[in-house]
Design a protein around this motif. Structure first.
Motif, PDB file in Angstrom:
ATOM      1  N   PHE A 181       0.838  -1.201   0.000  1.00  0.00           N
ATOM      2  CA  PHE A 181       0.000   0.000   0.000  1.00  0.00           C
ATOM      3  C   PHE A 181       0.874   1.254   0.000  1.00  0.00           C
ATOM      4  N   ARG A 182       1.858   1.280   0.887  1.00  0.00           N
ATOM      5  CA  ARG A 182       2.677   2.497   1.032  1.00  0.00           C
ATOM      6  C   ARG A 182       3.362   2.877  -0.279  1.00  0.00           C
ATOM      7  N   ASN A 183       3.962   1.862  -0.935  1.00  0.00           N
ATOM      8  CA  ASN A 183       4.685   2.155  -2.180  1.00  0.00           C
ATOM      9  C   ASN A 183       3.738   2.617  -3.276  1.00  0.00           C
ATOM     10  N   ALA A 184       2.609   1.929  -3.425  1.00  0.00           N
ATOM     11  CA  ALA A 184       1.651   2.315  -4.465  1.00  0.00           C
ATOM     12  C   ALA A 184       1.101   3.705  -4.148  1.00  0.00           C
ATOM     13  N   PHE A 185       0.786   3.930  -2.893  1.00  0.00           N
ATOM     14  CA  PHE A 185       0.264   5.247  -2.492  1.00  0.00           C
ATOM     15  C   PHE A 185       1.248   6.342  -2.880  1.00  0.00           C
ATOM     16  N   ASN A 186       2.495   6.125  -2.515  1.00  0.00           N
ATOM     17  CA  ASN A 186       3.521   7.139  -2.762  1.00  0.00           C
ATOM     18  C   ASN A 186       3.702   7.388  -4.258  1.00  0.00           C
ATOM     19  N   HIS A 187       3.628   6.320  -5.025  1.00  0.00           N
ATOM     20  CA  HIS A 187       3.827   6.444  -6.463  1.00  0.00           C
ATOM     21  C   HIS A 187       2.681   7.235  -7.117  1.00  0.00           C
ATOM     22  N   TYR A 188       1.454   6.914  -6.759  1.00  0.00           N
ATOM     23  CA  TYR A 188       0.321   7.523  -7.473  1.00  0.00           C
ATOM     24  C   TYR A 188      -0.165   8.848  -6.881  1.00  0.00           C
ATOM     25  N   PHE A 189       0.017   9.028  -5.572  1.00  0.00           N
ATOM     26  CA  PHE A 189      -0.586  10.221  -4.946  1.00  0.00           C
ATOM     27  C   PHE A 189       0.449  11.159  -4.303  1.00  0.00           C
ATOM     28  N   GLY A 190       1.385  10.617  -3.549  1.00  0.00           N
ATOM     29  CA  GLY A 190       2.391  11.444  -2.863  1.00  0.00           C
ATOM     30  C   GLY A 190       1.773  12.317  -1.774  1.00  0.00           C
ATOM     31  N   GLY A 191       2.571  13.269  -1.289  1.00  0.00           N
ATOM     32  CA  GLY A 191       2.078  14.202  -0.277  1.00  0.00           C
ATOM     33  C   GLY A 191       2.439  13.808   1.150  1.00  0.00           C
ATOM     34  N   ILE A 192       2.859  12.552   1.321  1.00  0.00           N
ATOM     35  CA  ILE A 192       3.231  12.089   2.674  1.00  0.00           C
ATOM     36  C   ILE A 192       4.755  12.129   2.817  1.00  0.00           C
ATOM     37  N   ASP A 193       5.213  12.742   3.906  1.00  0.00           N
ATOM     38  CA  ASP A 193       6.658  12.844   4.126  1.00  0.00           C
ATOM     39  C   ASP A 193       7.227  11.573   4.735  1.00  0.00           C
ATOM     40  N   THR A 194       6.502  11.011   5.704  1.00  0.00           N
ATOM     41  CA  THR A 194       7.001   9.830   6.418  1.00  0.00           C
ATOM     42  C   THR A 194       5.853   8.870   6.685  1.00  0.00           C
ATOM     43  N   PHE A 195       6.146   7.598   6.510  1.00  0.00           N
ATOM     44  CA  PHE A 195       5.137   6.563   6.759  1.00  0.00           C
ATOM     45  C   PHE A 195       5.505   5.784   8.024  1.00  0.00           C
ATOM     46  N   TYR A 196       4.563   5.580   8.904  1.00  0.00           N
ATOM     47  CA  TYR A 196       4.780   4.663  10.029  1.00  0.00           C
ATOM     48  C   TYR A 196       4.304   3.281   9.603  1.00  0.00           C
ATOM     49  N   ALA A 197       5.108   2.286   9.868  1.00  0.00           N
ATOM     50  CA  ALA A 197       4.683   0.907   9.594  1.00  0.00           C
ATOM     51  C   ALA A 197       3.730   0.476  10.716  1.00  0.00           C
ATOM     52  N   PRO A 198       2.762  -0.398  10.416  1.00  0.00           N
ATOM     53  CA  PRO A 198       1.905  -0.910  11.490  1.00  0.00           C
ATOM     54  C   PRO A 198       2.747  -1.630  12.548  1.00  0.00           C
ATOM     55  N   TYR A 199       2.214  -1.715  13.773  1.00  0.00           N
ATOM     56  CA  TYR A 199       3.013  -2.205  14.902  1.00  0.00           C
ATOM     57  C   TYR A 199       3.469  -3.662  14.747  1.00  0.00           C
ATOM     58  N   ILE A 200       4.623  -3.909  15.377  1.00  0.00           N
ATOM     59  CA  ILE A 200       5.083  -5.281  15.613  1.00  0.00           C
ATOM     60  C   ILE A 200       4.581  -5.648  16.997  1.00  0.00           C
ATOM     61  N   ARG A 201       4.005  -6.844  17.106  1.00  0.00           N
ATOM     62  CA  ARG A 201       3.532  -7.314  18.403  1.00  0.00           C
ATOM     63  C   ARG A 201       3.909  -8.781  18.560  1.00  0.00           C
ATOM     64  N   PHE A 202       4.185  -9.192  19.791  1.00  0.00           N
ATOM     65  CA  PHE A 202       4.585 -10.581  20.026  1.00  0.00           C
ATOM     66  C   PHE A 202       3.430 -11.381  20.599  1.00  0.00           C
ATOM     67  N   ASN A 203       3.515 -12.682  20.332  1.00  0.00           N
ATOM     68  CA  ASN A 203       2.537 -13.608  20.912  1.00  0.00           C
ATOM     69  C   ASN A 203       3.281 -14.586  21.799  1.00  0.00           C
ATOM     70  N   ASN A 204       3.618 -14.170  22.982  1.00  0.00           N
ATOM     71  CA  ASN A 204       4.372 -14.989  23.954  1.00  0.00           C
ATOM     72  C   ASN A 204       5.835 -15.223  23.576  1.00  0.00           C
ATOM     73  N   LYS A 205       6.074 -15.669  22.347  1.00  0.00           N
ATOM     74  CA  LYS A 205       7.465 -15.973  21.967  1.00  0.00           C
ATOM     75  C   LYS A 205       8.156 -14.755  21.359  1.00  0.00           C
ATOM     76  N   LEU A 206       9.475 -14.651  21.592  1.00  0.00           N
ATOM     77  CA  LEU A 206      10.252 -13.558  21.000  1.00  0.00           C
ATOM     78  C   LEU A 206      10.623 -13.903  19.561  1.00  0.00           C
ATOM     79  N   VAL A 207       9.607 -13.952  18.718  1.00  0.00           N
ATOM     80  CA  VAL A 207       9.845 -14.246  17.299  1.00  0.00           C
ATOM     81  C   VAL A 207       9.089 -13.198  16.493  1.00  0.00           C
ATOM     82  N   ILE A 208       9.769 -12.605  15.523  1.00  0.00           N
ATOM     83  CA  ILE A 208       9.111 -11.587  14.697  1.00  0.00           C
ATOM     84  C   ILE A 208       8.425 -12.271  13.520  1.00  0.00           C
ATOM     85  N   LYS A 209       7.107 -12.124  13.485  1.00  0.00           N
ATOM     86  CA  LYS A 209       6.304 -12.810  12.457  1.00  0.00           C
ATOM     87  C   LYS A 209       6.786 -12.467  11.041  1.00  0.00           C
ATOM     88  N   ASN A 210       6.622 -13.423  10.127  1.00  0.00           N
ATOM     89  CA  ASN A 210       7.061 -13.203   8.749  1.00  0.00           C
ATOM     90  C   ASN A 210       6.436 -11.971   8.120  1.00  0.00           C
TER      91      ASN A 210
END
Ligand SMILES: Cc1cc2nc3c(=O)[nH]c(=O)nc-3n(C[C@H](O)[C@H](O)[C@H](O)COP(=O)(O)O)c2cc1C
Length: 314
Positions: A18-47
């Protein structure tokens, strides 16, 4: 005054595609925040989080990763992970309002625990050199909760605090509390970003007039509902490009094909695009009718026909 516009993350919507397509077609955003990383008990970062933050998926944009946690160990783990990828800043989500999250003392459910916040920030600043920024609501039960957190936040070199001017228990109802946001401006030395209900150029201007010291604004749902909004704000215009629907169509087709490739089977892509159309439909003259057309389309061909029909009528 020149302003900076930031894309407020929406889990399930504003991923790298979404971010890349948005930036390509519309622009206007200086910085994008990625949606949060959250853990489910284990210290493993989901794919899915790993894919989202991969540098080769984010070459064109400035992206800031985000974490939602109430654990210093999890925070430190993510700092290591993102620093290895080359990121310099981690945003901490103290805004999520959903009971599943807040009951576990995370998101906006953590705002009422200044000591816990202090402990985590203390370890992060002692043990790493990551730049930390915050994204918060003003409390869970009441908007005064944040006022007890500011004296602690003021002792750390935070980059900024973005405030969604609501409290957690409101979820998304009832509208922003601008008096309480004004109180926040008066109660911290940190740079504040405004977030909440910016859905038009006029609304942004209203906020600028009301809060002259604020020059950073975050837009979440309004940017999906009307992807032209950030560039129109930047160009100080309320006029859409002549080929508005052509541009939208190309953007739509780009994300559709990418999600279709990434998701398997007709149901996931239908649900994915339906999620987007809940927002997109708000840009059309009859949002309910528009959304209904999309919902009724039960196979990819019917979906494409529905989109063509909607865009023909604008
Ligand atoms: C479906 C959905 C998912 C969201 N996911 C996140 C998230 O991952 N991280 C975050 O900080 N905020 C998240 N938010 C909150 C938005 O980023 C934003 O703060 C909020 O919608 C208010 O801004 P807006 O009125 O411009 O939409 C989410 C909101 C929605 C509706």
């Amino acid at each position: 005054m020149s302003i900076t516009l930031l894309s407020s993350p929406l889990q399930g919507f504003t991923d790298f595609r979404f971010r890349n397509a948005f930036n390509h077609y519309f622009g206007g955003i200086d910085t994008f925040y990625a949606p949060y990383i959250r853990f489910n008990n284990k210290l493993v970062i989901k794919n899915s989080y790993q894919r989202d933050l991969k540098l080769e998926h984010n070459t064109e944009l400035e992206v800031i990763p985000q974490i939602m946690t109430n654990s210093a160990d999890e925070f430190l783990f993510v700092v290591d992970y993102i620093q290895e990828l080359g990121y310099k800043e981690l945003n901490w989500n103290l805004g999520c309002p959903y009971p599943m999250v807040t009951k576990r003392g995370m998101g906006s459910g953590l705002i009422c625990e200044p000591e816990k916040i202090n402990h985590i920030l203390n370890r992060v600043h002692k043990e790493t050199d990551i730049l930390v920024s915050m994204k918060m609501r003003m409390g869970y039960e009441n908007p005064e909760e944040i006022l007890d957190v500011f004296p602690i936040l003021d002792t750390y070199p935070l980059k900024n605090i973005a405030i969604h001017a609501l409290i957690g228990k409101q979820l998304y109802k009832g509208g922003v509390n601008l008096e309480a946001f004004q109180k926040c401006i008066e109660s911290t030395k940190h740079k504040l970003y405004y977030n909440g209900d910016i859905t038009s150029v006029a609304k942004l201007k209203e906020m600028q007039t009301r809060f002259p010291s604020i020059d950073h604004f975050m837009i979440g749902r309004g940017l999906i509902a009307d992807p032209f909004l950030p560039s129109m704000i930047k160009n100080n215009t309320t006029t859409y490009p002549e080929n508005r629907w052509e541009i939208f169509r190309e953007f739509h087709d780009t994300i559709y094909h990418q999600y279709d490739e990434a998701l398997s089977g007709p149901t996931p892509i239908k649900m994915k695009m339906q999620g987007f159309w809940e927002y997109f439909s708000q840009s059309f003259s009859n949002p309910q009718k528009t959304f209904k057309k999309i919902k009724k389309a039960n196979n990819p061909r019917a979906y494409q026909q529905a989109v063509a029909e909607i865009l023909k009528n604008g």
